[in-house]
Design a protein around this motif. Structure first.
Motif, PDB file in Angstrom:
ATOM      1  N   ASN A   1       0.807  -1.227   0.000  1.00 46.69           N
ATOM      2  CA  ASN A   1       0.000   0.000   0.000  1.00 46.69           C
ATOM      3  C   ASN A   1       0.839   1.275   0.000  1.00 46.69           C
ATOM      4  O   ASN A   1       0.305   2.366   0.173  1.00 46.69           O
ATOM      5  N   GLN A   2       2.155   1.117  -0.172  1.00 42.00           N
ATOM      6  CA  GLN A   2       3.016   2.295  -0.231  1.00 42.00           C
ATOM      7  C   GLN A   2       2.693   3.197  -1.400  1.00 42.00           C
ATOM      8  O   GLN A   2       2.666   4.414  -1.293  1.00 42.00           O
ATOM      9  N   VAL A   3       2.470   2.573  -2.575  1.00 47.22           N
ATOM     10  CA  VAL A   3       2.285   3.326  -3.822  1.00 47.22           C
ATOM     11  C   VAL A   3       0.924   4.014  -3.846  1.00 47.22           C
ATOM     12  O   VAL A   3      -0.109   3.395  -3.621  1.00 47.22           O
ATOM     13  N   GLN A   4       0.967   5.307  -4.131  1.00 46.10           N
ATOM     14  CA  GLN A   4      -0.277   6.078  -4.236  1.00 46.10           C
ATOM     15  C   GLN A   4      -0.613   6.453  -5.676  1.00 46.10           C
ATOM     16  O   GLN A   4      -1.764   6.678  -6.018  1.00 46.10           O
TER      17      GLN A   4
ATOM     18  N   VAL B   1      -4.706  -1.330 -16.474  1.00 40.44           N
ATOM     19  CA  VAL B   1      -5.443  -0.387 -15.625  1.00 40.44           C
ATOM     20  C   VAL B   1      -6.567  -1.104 -14.880  1.00 40.44           C
ATOM     21  O   VAL B   1      -6.734  -0.933 -13.664  1.00 40.44           O
ATOM     22  N   ARG B   2      -7.332  -1.924 -15.604  1.00 39.87           N
ATOM     23  CA  ARG B   2      -8.441  -2.645 -14.963  1.00 39.87           C
ATOM     24  C   ARG B   2      -7.929  -3.578 -13.860  1.00 39.87           C
ATOM     25  O   ARG B   2      -8.525  -3.661 -12.779  1.00 39.87           O
ATOM     26  N   GLU B   3      -6.834  -4.261 -14.152  1.00 40.76           N
ATOM     27  CA  GLU B   3      -6.289  -5.202 -13.170  1.00 40.76           C
ATOM     28  C   GLU B   3      -5.813  -4.480 -11.911  1.00 40.76           C
ATOM     29  O   GLU B   3      -6.065  -4.931 -10.790  1.00 40.76           O
ATOM     30  N   ILE B   4      -5.151  -3.364 -12.088  1.00 42.88           N
ATOM     31  CA  ILE B   4      -4.666  -2.602 -10.933  1.00 42.88           C
ATOM     32  C   ILE B   4      -5.826  -2.024 -10.141  1.00 42.88           C
ATOM     33  O   ILE B   4      -5.812  -2.015  -8.900  1.00 42.88           O
TER      34      ILE B   4
ATOM     35  N   PRO C   1      -7.301  -0.757  -5.562  1.00 45.59           N
ATOM     36  CA  PRO C   1      -8.302   0.278  -5.898  1.00 45.59           C
ATOM     37  C   PRO C   1      -7.966   1.703  -5.469  1.00 45.59           C
ATOM     38  O   PRO C   1      -8.504   2.655  -6.030  1.00 45.59           O
ATOM     39  N   LEU C   2      -7.082   1.863  -4.495  1.00 46.75           N
ATOM     40  CA  LEU C   2      -6.769   3.209  -4.007  1.00 46.75           C
ATOM     41  C   LEU C   2      -5.681   3.902  -4.823  1.00 46.75           C
ATOM     42  O   LEU C   2      -5.468   5.111  -4.685  1.00 46.75           O
ATOM     43  N   ILE C   3      -5.003   3.155  -5.692  1.00 50.79           N
ATOM     44  CA  ILE C   3      -3.916   3.748  -6.472  1.00 50.79           C
ATOM     45  C   ILE C   3      -4.475   4.597  -7.620  1.00 50.79           C
ATOM     46  O   ILE C   3      -5.347   4.164  -8.370  1.00 50.79           O
ATOM     47  N   LYS C   4      -3.973   5.808  -7.749  1.00 48.07           N
ATOM     48  CA  LYS C   4      -4.318   6.671  -8.869  1.00 48.07           C
ATOM     49  C   LYS C   4      -3.419   6.294 -10.055  1.00 48.07           C
ATOM     50  O   LYS C   4      -2.242   5.983  -9.856  1.00 48.07           O
ATOM     51  N   ILE C   5      -3.981   6.312 -11.249  1.00 48.75           N
ATOM     52  CA  ILE C   5      -3.206   5.909 -12.430  1.00 48.75           C
ATOM     53  C   ILE C   5      -3.182   7.024 -13.462  1.00 48.75           C
ATOM     54  O   ILE C   5      -4.232   7.515 -13.889  1.00 48.75           O
TER      55      ILE C   5
END
Length: 211
Positions: free
Chosen positions: A50-53, A70-73, A78-82
């Protein structure tokens, strides 16, 4: 205040290094990992937890392609912005990425300031699309692409024409008269502003009507 952690994915080392060097200039952002493929990027995310934002990623990567990545991530993290960082400005590619759930779409030709602006925007809960893309989408609404004027039947006939089927064969395949096929062909060449099979084939490929 702790920095915002970023993972960057791109199979072009020079560009990847450029992103890393750029973000070093901003205390609020920190690149905690890089990867050269979608698969290795997913492995890094497993490790980093959960480090990556924020994930900054190219969309034309070896292996898993942009929308699927993108869908897989979004499902697994779910909290990661892409943010997609891409050279592609084609409408259908952008739409596919937005539908997949990307939070930002930045062209690789954009300025450094724009990428930072995109990061600021998505971390504020907003979506971001490069101004050049927004302009293109508005232009498409005002001046729809030629392909939008084609009916489903005309697109069907185009696919058969580029396969070099004769008028007779097309008529037999679609259970219509040769006269009707010829009428459609006249309209097709007029709407696509082409006059030859080569020109029509190029148009069909560019507009994803035919492979």
């Amino acid at each position: 205040m702790s920095s915002i952690k970023i993972l960057a994915i791109d199979d072009h080392t020079i560009l990847l290094d450029g992103v890393v060097e750029l973000l070093k200039k901003y205390e609020k952002y920190e690149v905690v990992g890089t990867a050269a493929s979608a698969e290795s990027g997913l492995e890094k995310l497993k490790t980093l937890g959960n480090q990556v934002q924020v994930l900054i990623t190219d969309i034309s990567l070896p292996g898993i392609k942009g929308p699927k990545l993108v869908r897989e991530i979004k499902v697994r993290f779910p909290l990661i912005k892409i943010i997609a960082l891409s050279m592609h400005d084609e409408k259908h590619i952008i739409n596919d990425m937005l539908k997949a759930g990307v939070d930002g779409y930045v062209l690789k030709k954009a300025t450094h300031e724009e990428l930072i602006g995109a990061l600021d925007a998505v971390m504020s809960g907003e979506s971001y699309v490069s101004p050049a893309i927004t302009k293109m989408l508005i232009d498409n609404v005002r001046n729809p692409p030629l392909a939008d004027s084609l009916s489903d039947r005309e697109k069907e006939i185009i696919r058969l024409i580029v396969q070099e089927l004769t008028t007779k064969k097309i008529a037999e395949a679609l259970f219509i008269s040769e006269k009707t096929v010829e009428a459609h062909k006249t309209n097709i060449y007029r709407k696509t502003r082409t006059t030859t099979l080569v020109g029509l084939t190029k148009f069909a490929i560019e507009h994803q009507i035919a492979e």
